[in-house]
Design an enzyme around this catalytic site. Structure first.
Site, short mmCIF file in Angstrom:
data_model
loop_
_atom_site.label_atom_id
_atom_site.label_comp_id
_atom_site.label_asym_id
_atom_site.label_seq_id
_atom_site.Cartn_x
_atom_site.Cartn_y
_atom_site.Cartn_z
N TYR A 143 7.51 49.34 37.86
CA TYR A 143 8.90 49.80 37.92
C TYR A 143 9.66 49.42 36.65
O TYR A 143 10.36 50.25 36.06
CB TYR A 143 9.54 49.16 39.15
CG TYR A 143 10.98 49.50 39.42
CD1 TYR A 143 11.33 50.66 40.12
CD2 TYR A 143 12.02 48.64 39.03
CE1 TYR A 143 12.67 50.95 40.41
CE2 TYR A 143 13.34 48.93 39.31
CZ TYR A 143 13.66 50.08 39.99
OH TYR A 143 14.98 50.38 40.28
N LYS A 147 11.39 51.86 33.84
CA LYS A 147 12.83 51.80 33.58
C LYS A 147 13.10 51.47 32.11
O LYS A 147 14.03 52.03 31.51
CB LYS A 147 13.51 50.78 34.50
CG LYS A 147 13.50 51.18 35.98
CD LYS A 147 14.27 52.47 36.21
CE LYS A 147 14.49 52.77 37.68
NZ LYS A 147 15.17 54.05 37.91
P1 NDP Z 1 17.36 55.29 47.35
O1 NDP Z 1 15.99 54.90 47.75
O2 NDP Z 1 18.48 55.03 48.27
O3 NDP Z 1 17.41 56.83 46.91
C1 NDP Z 1 16.42 57.34 46.07
C2 NDP Z 1 16.72 58.79 45.80
O4 NDP Z 1 15.72 59.32 44.93
C3 NDP Z 1 16.70 59.64 47.06
O5 NDP Z 1 17.72 60.59 46.99
C4 NDP Z 1 15.35 60.32 46.98
O6 NDP Z 1 15.33 61.59 47.61
C5 NDP Z 1 15.21 60.51 45.48
N1 NDP Z 1 13.83 60.75 45.08
C6 NDP Z 1 12.79 59.86 45.11
N2 NDP Z 1 11.68 60.45 44.69
C7 NDP Z 1 11.99 61.73 44.37
C8 NDP Z 1 11.26 62.83 43.88
N3 NDP Z 1 9.94 62.75 43.63
N4 NDP Z 1 11.92 64.00 43.64
C9 NDP Z 1 13.24 64.12 43.91
N5 NDP Z 1 13.99 63.10 44.39
C10 NDP Z 1 13.37 61.92 44.63
O7 NDP Z 1 17.60 54.53 45.97
P2 NDP Z 1 18.92 54.03 45.20
O8 NDP Z 1 20.05 54.91 45.46
O9 NDP Z 1 19.03 52.59 45.40
O10 NDP Z 1 18.40 54.23 43.70
C11 NDP Z 1 18.84 55.25 42.84
C12 NDP Z 1 18.38 54.89 41.43
O11 NDP Z 1 18.97 53.65 41.05
C13 NDP Z 1 16.87 54.70 41.32
O12 NDP Z 1 16.41 55.24 40.11
C14 NDP Z 1 16.71 53.19 41.35
O13 NDP Z 1 15.55 52.80 40.68
C15 NDP Z 1 17.96 52.76 40.62
N6 NDP Z 1 18.38 51.38 40.89
C16 NDP Z 1 18.72 50.98 42.15
C17 NDP Z 1 19.15 49.68 42.36
C18 NDP Z 1 19.58 49.17 43.70
O14 NDP Z 1 19.78 47.96 43.86
N7 NDP Z 1 19.76 50.01 44.69
C19 NDP Z 1 19.20 48.71 41.26
C20 NDP Z 1 18.84 49.24 39.99
C21 NDP Z 1 18.45 50.53 39.83
P3 NDP Z 1 14.56 61.87 49.00
O15 NDP Z 1 15.65 61.83 50.05
O16 NDP Z 1 13.99 63.22 48.81
O17 NDP Z 1 13.57 60.78 49.20
#
Ligand code: NDP
Length: 237
Positions: A143, A147
């Protein structure tokens, strides 16, 4: 001026907060995710089905947005997954899956967006990275490498496209309330909070406010940057 905005993974979590912020300021907003439904509770946002691990699917999703809302002027590559485990136990599949979504997925999206941005001579590309991508984190070799890769990508895009009013930046959230964060073991979360000078996790809206700034005309000279939104946890490192 209203823009057409596409947020990947905008149906929940941080992406939902970002889609909501753009919609609130009057932009035309689409969210791409595997389910393809419009996010509930935000007026007028278009849901498009798409999988960022599949180039043809990304292309089809962009085409749908272009037909319904016009060329994408702001793209937020937010979709992300984690498959955490220690280095010794990490399989090739766990590495590939995370990289194919978090890094190559962002590449597919930025590449597809860039042709129309070049034609318009205006564009905003924003990658959602992570504090752990800057600081490192045990159990997240796959990961964090993905990133950290987003930083190099934003900087190279800036050098390639910067003369055409196209910016590319990275927003690096720390722990933020979402399903991803809530899936983290409580012991890890308890330890993490001690490292955050602000003493709390972020809300998705607090990531979104930085994203909407980067997408604005006011941020025209901000490019190739990493902006950390983590309550002081990494302080840019
Ligand atoms: P969630 O797990 O809540 O949401 C992830 C989102 O990504 C969902 O909408 C999911 O859609 C989508 N997704 C995953 N795989 C795919 C794919 N192959 N194609 C299209 N859509 C996809 O995560 P967060 O909201 O927490 O994270 C959002 C971003 O922020 C990420 O990149 C994460 O790495 C980053 N981040 C999050 C942190 C945190 O503490 N929450 C901290 C630092 C960074 P679906 O409904 O289709 O699964």
């Amino acid at each position: 001026m209203a823009r057409t905005v596409l947020v990947t993974g905008g149906n929940r979590g941080i992406g939902y907060g970002i889609a909501q912020a753009f919609a609130k300021q009057g932009d035309r907003v689409a969210v791409l995710h595997r389910g393809g439904t419009a996010p509930e509770g935000i007026e007028g946002v278009l849901g498009v089905k798409g999988d960022v691990t599949d180039t043809a699917s990304v292309d089809a999703a962009f085409t749908e947005v272009e037909e319904k809302l016009g060329p994408v002027e702001v793209v937020v590559a937010n979709a992300g997954i984690n498959r955490d485990t220690l280095l010794l136990r990490m399989s090739d599949e766990q590495w590939d899956e995370v990289h194919n979504t978090n890094l190559k997925g962002a590449f597919r999206v930025a590449r597809r967006a860039s042709s129309k941005m070049l034609r318009a001579r205006w564009g905003r590309i924003i990658f959602i990275a992570s504090a752990s991508g800057l600081a490192g984190n045990a159990g997240q070799v796959n990961y964090t490498a993905a990133k950290a890769g987003l930083v190099g990508m934003a900087r190279s895009i800036t050098r390639e496209l910067g003369s055409r009013n196209i910016t590319a930046n990275v927003v690096s959230p720390g722990f933020t309330h979402s399903e991803m964060a809530h899936a983290t073991p409580q012991k890890v979360l308890d330890e993490a909070i001690k490292q955050i000078p602000a003493g709390r996790f972020a809300e998705p809206e607090e990531i979104a406010s930085v994203v909407t700034f980067l997408a604005s005309d006011a941020a025209a000279m901000v490019s190739g940057n990493v902006i950390t939104v983590d309550g002081g946890m990494t302080m840019g490192h």
